[in-house]
Motif scaffolding. Structure first.
Motif, mmCIF file in Angstrom:
data_model
loop_
_atom_site.group_PDB
_atom_site.id
_atom_site.type_symbol
_atom_site.label_atom_id
_atom_site.label_comp_id
_atom_site.label_asym_id
_atom_site.label_seq_id
_atom_site.Cartn_x
_atom_site.Cartn_y
_atom_site.Cartn_z
ATOM 1 N N THR A 97 -4.614 7.376 -6.465
ATOM 2 C CA THR A 97 -4.607 8.711 -6.250
ATOM 3 C C THR A 97 -3.703 9.269 -4.783
ATOM 4 O O THR A 97 -4.039 10.124 -4.318
ATOM 5 N N THR A 98 -2.736 8.143 -4.515
ATOM 6 C CA THR A 98 -1.880 8.531 -3.363
ATOM 7 C C THR A 98 -0.572 7.917 -3.830
ATOM 8 O O THR A 98 -0.175 7.406 -4.730
ATOM 9 N N THR A 99 0.575 8.172 -2.928
ATOM 10 C CA THR A 99 1.692 7.852 -3.116
ATOM 11 C C THR A 99 2.094 6.528 -2.239
ATOM 12 O O THR A 99 3.119 5.929 -1.993
ATOM 13 N N ASP A 100 1.041 6.166 -1.362
ATOM 14 C CA ASP A 100 1.084 5.026 -0.296
ATOM 15 C C ASP A 100 1.375 3.657 -1.060
ATOM 16 O O ASP A 100 0.382 3.029 -1.716
ATOM 17 N N TYR A 101 2.698 3.112 -1.093
ATOM 18 C CA TYR A 101 2.833 2.033 -1.934
ATOM 19 C C TYR A 101 2.216 0.708 -1.465
ATOM 20 O O TYR A 101 1.811 -0.121 -2.038
ATOM 21 N N HIS A 102 1.745 0.922 -0.266
ATOM 22 C CA HIS A 102 0.939 -0.364 0.545
ATOM 23 C C HIS A 102 -0.204 -0.367 -0.060
ATOM 24 O O HIS A 102 -0.720 -1.551 -0.394
ATOM 25 N N LEU A 121 -1.758 -3.109 -4.119
ATOM 26 C CA LEU A 121 -2.985 -3.671 -4.131
ATOM 27 C C LEU A 121 -4.070 -3.140 -5.033
ATOM 28 O O LEU A 121 -5.114 -3.883 -5.040
ATOM 29 N N SER A 122 -3.582 -2.316 -5.795
ATOM 30 C CA SER A 122 -4.619 -1.555 -6.741
ATOM 31 C C SER A 122 -5.174 -2.635 -7.865
ATOM 32 O O SER A 122 -4.303 -3.136 -8.327
ATOM 33 N N ARG A 123 -6.432 -2.505 -8.074
ATOM 34 C CA ARG A 123 -6.998 -3.171 -9.122
ATOM 35 C C ARG A 123 -7.571 -2.478 -10.218
ATOM 36 O O ARG A 123 -7.638 -1.142 -9.913
ATOM 37 N N ARG A 124 -7.872 -2.807 -11.248
ATOM 38 C CA ARG A 124 -8.508 -1.966 -12.272
ATOM 39 C C ARG A 124 -9.724 -1.344 -11.784
ATOM 40 O O ARG A 124 -10.558 -2.133 -11.195
ATOM 41 N N SER A 125 -9.945 -0.107 -12.109
ATOM 42 C CA SER A 125 -11.095 0.589 -11.933
ATOM 43 C C SER A 125 -11.935 0.720 -13.275
ATOM 44 O O SER A 125 -11.365 0.770 -14.096
#
Length: 193
Positions: free
Chosen positions: A112-117, A121-125
Motif C-alpha cells: 500500500t505504498t510506493t516505498d521500494y525499500h 521486503l514484502s512477504r505474502r499477507s
C-alpha cells in the motif's frame, strides 16, 4: 492502463478468458503459445507468460494507485472534494486488483505504498488481511465516488458497492453482501435487460 494491460480487457490475456480456459468454458483458437495450453491442462508455472503477465500488470496498477493516493495526500493545491474523489477512484482500482489477485493466487503481498525499500521486503499477507484491505478501500470508494459516471469506464459508487457485495460473498459475509446488492437494485439506476 487496465484495458491495455490485458488482465481486465476481455481479450486472450484477460482474467475472464484465462479462467475460462481452465474451466473448459473456452477453447484457445487465438494463439499457439504453449502457455495457454497450460491453463487447459491445469499445469501452470509461475514463469508462464500469461500467468506472469497477470501478476505483473495487476501490481503495476496497484503501484500506480498507491502513487496517486500518496500524491493526493501530499497535494496542497487540489480541493478537498477533488482529492477525495480521485483517492476513491485509486482505492477502487487497488481493491479491484487485490480482489482478483487473492482469488487467483491466494495469499499475496499486500503493498500500500510506493516505498521500494518496504516493497522489496514484502512477504505474502493472508487472504483475510488482503480482503480486509479490499473492504476498507471499497467502503472509502463507495462513500466518496459519484453516483453517476462522468467518463465511461470510470468507477462510480455503484461499481464500488457491486465489488463490495461480491467481496462480502467471497468472505461469507452474506448479510452485508445482500445489503450492498439491494442498495444497487433499489437505486433504480440499473436493470436486467
Amino acid at each position: 492502463q487496465m484495458h491495455y494491460a490485458g488482465f481486465a480487457s476481455g481479450d486472450q490475456n484477460s482474467i475472464t478468458f484465462l479462467a475460462s480456459l481452465s474451466s473448459d468454458d473456452a477453447i484457445n483458437r487465438v494463439t499457439s503459445d504453449p502457455g495457454y495450453q497450460q491453463f487447459n491442462d491445469h499445469s501452470l508455472m509461475p514463469t508462464t507468460i500469461p500467468v506472469l503477465s497477470l501478476w505483473q500488470e495487476m501490481y503495476r496498477v496497484i503501484y500506480k494507485s498507491n502513487a496517486v493516493i500518496e500524491g493526493l495526500n501530499a497535494s496542497e493545491k487540489l480541493s478537498a472534494n477533488l482529492k477525495l474523489s480521485l483517492a476513491a477512484e485509486a482505492k477502487f482500482l487497488r481493491a479491484f486488483c487485490y480482489f482478483n489477485l487473492v482469488n487467483l493466487y491466494g495469499d499475496v503481498p499486500l503493498i500500500t505504498t510506493t516505498d521500494y525499500h518496504l516493497n522489496r521486503l514484502s512477504r505474502r499477507s493472508s487472504k483475510e488481511d488482503v480482503y480486509k484491505q479490499v473492504i476498507e478501500d471499497l467502503k472509502f470508494a463507495k462513500a466518496n465516488l459519484s453516483q453517476s459516471v462522468i467518463i465511461k469506464g470510470r468507477a462510480n459508487c455503484f461499481a464500488a458497492m457491486a465489488l463490495l457485495a461480491k467481496t462480502y460473498l467471497y468472505t461469507a459475509q452474506y448479510q452485508q453482501a445482500a445489503e450492498e446488492a439491494d442498495k444497487i437494485i433499489s437505486s433504480g439506476n440499473y436493470a436486467l435487460s
